[in-house]
Each structure stands twice: as C-alpha cells, then as structure tokens.
Design a protein around this motif. Sequence first.
Motif, short mmCIF file in Angstrom:
data_model
loop_
_atom_site.label_atom_id
_atom_site.label_comp_id
_atom_site.label_asym_id
_atom_site.label_seq_id
_atom_site.Cartn_x
_atom_site.Cartn_y
_atom_site.Cartn_z
N GLU A 1 -5.95 -2.77 7.16
CA GLU A 1 -5.81 -1.87 8.30
C GLU A 1 -5.12 -0.56 7.93
OE1 GLU A 1 -2.24 -4.61 8.32
OE2 GLU A 1 -4.39 -4.88 8.10
N LYS A 2 -4.56 -0.47 6.74
CA LYS A 2 -3.88 0.75 6.28
C LYS A 2 -4.68 1.47 5.20
CE LYS A 2 -0.21 -0.09 8.76
NZ LYS A 2 0.07 0.60 9.97
N ALA A 3 -5.85 0.95 4.87
CA ALA A 3 -6.64 1.51 3.77
C ALA A 3 -6.98 2.99 3.97
CB ALA A 3 -7.91 0.71 3.55
N SER A 4 -7.17 3.40 5.22
CA SER A 4 -7.51 4.80 5.47
C SER A 4 -6.35 5.74 5.16
CB SER A 4 -7.97 5.00 6.91
OG SER A 4 -6.91 4.70 7.80
N ALA A 5 -5.13 5.21 5.08
CA ALA A 5 -3.96 6.03 4.77
C ALA A 5 -3.83 6.30 3.27
CB ALA A 5 -2.68 5.35 5.28
N ILE A 6 -4.56 5.54 2.47
CA ILE A 6 -4.46 5.69 1.02
C ILE A 6 -5.13 6.99 0.60
CG2 ILE A 6 -5.04 4.65 -1.21
CD1 ILE A 6 -2.93 3.12 0.50
N LYS A 7 -4.34 7.89 0.08
CA LYS A 7 -4.84 9.21 -0.30
C LYS A 7 -4.67 9.52 -1.78
CE LYS A 7 -5.38 10.49 4.10
NZ LYS A 7 -6.53 9.99 4.74
N TYR A 8 -3.96 8.65 -2.51
CA TYR A 8 -3.64 8.94 -3.90
C TYR A 8 -3.93 7.72 -4.79
CZ TYR A 8 -1.31 12.88 -1.82
OH TYR A 8 -1.06 14.01 -1.11
N SER A 9 -4.39 8.02 -5.99
CA SER A 9 -4.55 6.99 -7.01
C SER A 9 -3.67 7.36 -8.20
CB SER A 9 -6.02 6.88 -7.44
OG SER A 9 -6.43 8.07 -8.07
N CYS B 1 0.80 -1.24 0.00
CA CYS B 1 0.00 0.00 0.00
C CYS B 1 0.82 1.28 0.00
CB CYS B 1 -0.96 0.01 1.19
SG CYS B 1 -0.14 -0.09 2.79
N GLY B 2 2.13 1.20 0.15
CA GLY B 2 2.96 2.38 0.07
C GLY B 2 3.08 3.17 1.35
N VAL B 3 2.52 2.68 2.47
CA VAL B 3 2.63 3.36 3.74
C VAL B 3 4.08 3.31 4.19
CG1 VAL B 3 1.97 3.30 6.18
CG2 VAL B 3 0.25 2.93 4.41
N VAL B 4 4.61 4.45 4.69
CA VAL B 4 5.99 4.54 5.14
C VAL B 4 6.01 4.72 6.65
CG1 VAL B 4 8.13 5.87 4.97
CG2 VAL B 4 6.67 5.60 2.96
#
Length: 69
Positions: A41-49, A8-11
């Motif tokens: 569990e990290k889906a809410s951090a996704i802000k970009y497509s 998901c790209g979360v850092v």
Amino acid sequence: MAYICQNCGVVTDDSNNLCNPVDEEFKSRLCSTPAARVCSEKASAIKYSCDCGNFSANPQHLCHPRKIL
C-alpha cells in the motif's frame, strides 16, 4: 515524533500508517530494504532506488540514492 517504516522507508507522524514502524530517531540509513519487502500500500511512495538494489521513499535512507524515473 516521527516514525519510519523499516520495510519501505516511508516517514509519518502516525505509526499506525506503517506496516513495520520504528522511531525514526533511532534509525539510520535503511539500505537493507529489498523491493520484495516494500509495503504494497506504500509502493507508490517509493521514489528512489539505490546502487545496492534497495528502495526507499526518502533518499536519505539509501547509501547511493537515485531518483526513479
């Protein structure tokens, strides 16, 4: 050292918080992350497509990022 989730790209500085971590130093853009592979569990951090249909929490991991409204 920073780690990035390959799904998901979360850092984060703690690799235990990611489902598929890799050392950020060795990764470039992640335009191979389809929505189905985003950690739930990290889906809410996704802000970009991306124009190619992938998603990330960080725009620098997408080839053509657009903010999700």
